[in-house]
Design an enzyme around this catalytic site. Structure first.
Site, PDB file in Angstrom:
ATOM      1  N   ASN A 229      29.898 -49.470   3.638  1.00  0.00           N
ATOM      2  CA  ASN A 229      28.830 -50.827   3.757  1.00  0.00           C
ATOM      3  C   ASN A 229      27.759 -51.291   2.446  1.00  0.00           C
ATOM      4  O   ASN A 229      27.271 -52.093   1.705  1.00  0.00           O
ATOM      5  CB  ASN A 229      27.689 -51.144   4.479  1.00  0.00           C
TER       6      ASN A 229
ATOM      7  N   HIS B 158      24.080 -57.606  16.859  1.00  0.00           N
ATOM      8  CA  HIS B 158      23.739 -56.048  16.143  1.00  0.00           C
ATOM      9  C   HIS B 158      23.618 -55.234  17.477  1.00  0.00           C
ATOM     10  O   HIS B 158      22.059 -56.213  17.895  1.00  0.00           O
ATOM     11  CB  HIS B 158      23.400 -55.715  15.155  1.00  0.00           C
TER      12      HIS B 158
ATOM     13  N   GLU C 260      22.790 -62.724  14.120  1.00  0.00           N
ATOM     14  CA  GLU C 260      23.042 -62.800  12.153  1.00  0.00           C
ATOM     15  C   GLU C 260      23.404 -63.741  11.112  1.00  0.00           C
ATOM     16  O   GLU C 260      24.550 -65.023  12.152  1.00  0.00           O
ATOM     17  CB  GLU C 260      24.182 -61.683  12.114  1.00  0.00           C
TER      18      GLU C 260
ATOM     19  N   SER D 139      28.830 -58.287  10.877  1.00  0.00           N
ATOM     20  CA  SER D 139      28.757 -56.984  10.897  1.00  0.00           C
ATOM     21  C   SER D 139      30.180 -56.805  11.475  1.00  0.00           C
ATOM     22  O   SER D 139      30.992 -55.505  10.971  1.00  0.00           O
ATOM     23  CB  SER D 139      27.963 -56.489  10.953  1.00  0.00           C
TER      24      SER D 139
ATOM     25  N   ASP E 256      19.575 -61.683  11.090  1.00  0.00           N
ATOM     26  CA  ASP E 256      19.112 -61.148  10.252  1.00  0.00           C
ATOM     27  C   ASP E 256      20.484 -60.597   8.930  1.00  0.00           C
ATOM     28  O   ASP E 256      21.593 -61.141   9.781  1.00  0.00           O
ATOM     29  CB  ASP E 256      20.146 -59.986  11.680  1.00  0.00           C
TER      30      ASP E 256
ATOM     31  N   HIS F  27      23.870 -58.031   6.507  1.00  0.00           N
ATOM     32  CA  HIS F  27      25.850 -58.076   5.389  1.00  0.00           C
ATOM     33  C   HIS F  27      25.269 -59.177   4.603  1.00  0.00           C
ATOM     34  O   HIS F  27      26.171 -59.603   4.022  1.00  0.00           O
ATOM     35  CB  HIS F  27      26.717 -57.707   6.352  1.00  0.00           C
TER      36      HIS F  27
ATOM     37  N   LYS G  96      23.130 -51.156   3.231  1.00  0.00           N
ATOM     38  CA  LYS G  96      24.390 -52.051   3.023  1.00  0.00           C
ATOM     39  C   LYS G  96      24.367 -51.865   1.516  1.00  0.00           C
ATOM     40  O   LYS G  96      24.241 -51.168   0.796  1.00  0.00           O
ATOM     41  CB  LYS G  96      24.832 -52.991   3.877  1.00  0.00           C
TER      42      LYS G  96
HETATM   43  C1  LIG Z   1      23.523 -51.882   9.939  1.00  0.00           C
HETATM   44  C2  LIG Z   1      23.172 -52.788  10.511  1.00  0.00           C
HETATM   45  C3  LIG Z   1      21.599 -52.994  10.566  1.00  0.00           C
HETATM   46  C4  LIG Z   1      20.859 -51.248  11.361  1.00  0.00           C
HETATM   47  O1  LIG Z   1      20.227 -51.224   9.791  1.00  0.00           O
HETATM   48  P1  LIG Z   1      20.056 -49.710   9.589  1.00  0.00           P
HETATM   49  O2  LIG Z   1      19.170 -49.959   8.293  1.00  0.00           O
HETATM   50  O3  LIG Z   1      20.850 -49.525   9.080  1.00  0.00           O
HETATM   51  O4  LIG Z   1      19.203 -49.802  10.301  1.00  0.00           O
HETATM   52  C5  LIG Z   1      20.839 -53.744  11.964  1.00  0.00           C
HETATM   53  N1  LIG Z   1      21.300 -55.259  11.663  1.00  0.00           N
HETATM   54  C6  LIG Z   1      22.890 -55.315  11.304  1.00  0.00           C
HETATM   55  C7  LIG Z   1      23.632 -56.789  11.152  1.00  0.00           C
HETATM   56  C8  LIG Z   1      23.271 -54.331  10.539  1.00  0.00           C
HETATM   57  O5  LIG Z   1      25.106 -54.157  10.352  1.00  0.00           O
END
Ligand SMILES: *Cc1c(COP(=O)(O)O)cnc(C)c1O
Length: 389
Positions: free
Chosen positions: A49, A135, A179, A183, A208, A211, A241
């Protein structure tokens, strides 16, 4: 060992083995990067990522080292106690300014952010509506809250609209959580329409952008690219990421930050981020601010090339918005076999199976990276050509 624990461990292990879903950790011989070494093989890595290849950027690693040496290896306490060196607030201020919002609050990770902000804000008498493919950290955040939860079909705004029309009036507050780039599926909701639905029904919007940051628009994510930031209540971003390090933030109004400082248990009862992660994230932010438009465009171009390779296997071209390109296979065994064939062809692309994705949609999750060269992509194309599906 305690005999009931031993029995439980055997049950847990048997369950994943029987379902063909047992997972093990890969042992890489190299640092993670656009190319990795596994055993005696050098492979093009299509499953990270680290979209902008910033995790090994010399400016970012130097900033991490500097922060560790200036501030320390650990923050020493939670933010509310003494774990609040000035570098943390400086990063929060710059993030808020960059995104065009009043404030941001750092969290230990995206998982902490999502399991923190939702239960901090939503409780008994509230309604949380969540996309079915959100997620796990968002799902867990919803579960930890005492709010009523409703799951709407993936990106189905007509269903979201109908659920709000039917139920909104019975709840004090309704929050829609999604999101912006999914993801495991790589697609995006129709965000402008989602914002309109939420506004029409007086629902809070929480996005969120894990990505999307670094990848969409000039790097500020989907809401910013569509000019919608001012109409969104809560933005979550992560540093694990595209930022190439670790940590996360929740951004929005100053009142939101104050409420989270006082009520988000994952921030209150957890040690603050290590200063090196904050230093790395701040440096990455500077790089994305300066070069984000070009870096993001490179990642999206590479993702388009990967989508073309998936289409060339005879499948529908995946609906790709950012760096994530789903290569949906179906059964768990077939996904593992395709992953193995790509491995034999010099490409690391792991099979993603339930419970990460719904049963029957096991897939290879391909991710684009700005650090891949034309030679890397040519090697990937050869590995794909060797798949006879
Ligand atoms: C990876 C991810 C998270 C978690 O983030 P981390 O910092 O790795 O704990 C939260 N939301 C989404 C959509 C993700 O892909």
């Amino acid at each position: 060992m305690n005999s009931s624990l031993q029995k439980r461990l055997e049950e847990l292990s048997g369950r994943t083995w029987r379902a063909g879903l047992h997972r093990e950790l890969l042992a890489l011989q190299s640092p993670p990067g656009p190319r990795v070494t596994l055993g005696d093989r050098e492979l093009v890595n299509l499953c990270g990522n680290d979209y902008l290849a910033l995790s090994r950027d010399a400016r970012v690693t130097a900033a991490a080292a500097r922060a560790a040496s200036d501030v320390g290896a650990g923050a020493g306490a939670s933010r509310l106690v003494t774990g609040n060196p000035p570098t943390f607030t400086a990063l929060e201020n710059d993030l808020a300014e960059w995104l065009g919002v009043e404030s941001a609050l750092l969290f230990g990770s995206g998982y902490h952010a999502n399991t923190g902000f939702i239960p901090a804000l939503c409780g008994d008498g509230d309604l949380v509506l969540s996309d079915e493919l959100n997620h796990a950290s968002l799902i867990d955040g919803c579960r930890l809250s005492r709010a009523t939860r409703m799951i709407y079909r993936h990106r189905d705004l007509a269903q979201l609209d109908a659920l709000l029309a039917e139920h909104r009036s019975r709840y004090q507050m309704a929050m829609v959580v999604t999101e912006t780039i999914f993801s495991m599926d790589g697609d995006a909701p129709d965000l402008a329409a989602l914002v309109e639905v939420c506004e029409r029904h007086d629902a809070v919007i929480a996005l969120d952008e894990a990505h999307a940051l670094g990848v969409i628009g000039d790097g500020r994510g989907l809401a910013a690219a569509l000019g919608l930031t001012g109409r969104v209540d809560i933005l979550v971003g992560t540093f694990g990421k595209a930022f190439g390090s670790f940590g996360a933030f929740v951004a929005g109004s100053a009142a939101l930050r104050d409420a989270l400082v006082n009520h988000a248990r994952s921030a209150i009862f957890s040690t603050a981020l290590p200063p090196a992660a904050v230093g790395a994230a701040h440096e990455a932010l500077g790089i994305i601010r300066a070069e984000g438009t070009g870096l993001a465009a490179t990642v999206r171009r590479r993702a388009g090339e990967l989508a073309d390779l998936v289409a060339a296997t005879g499948r529908a071209r995946p609906d790709v918005a950012g760096a994530v390109v789903p290569f949906i296979i179906g059964s768990e065994d077939d996904a593992l076999a395709v992953s193995q064939r790509l491995f034999d062809g010099g490409v690391l692309a792991r099979a993603i199976r339930p419970p990460t994705v719904p049963r029957g949609t096991s897939r290879i999750r391909l991710t684009a990276c700005a650090g891949h060269s034309d030679d890397d992509m040519a090697a990937v194309a050869r590995a794909f050509a060797s798949l006879s599906l």
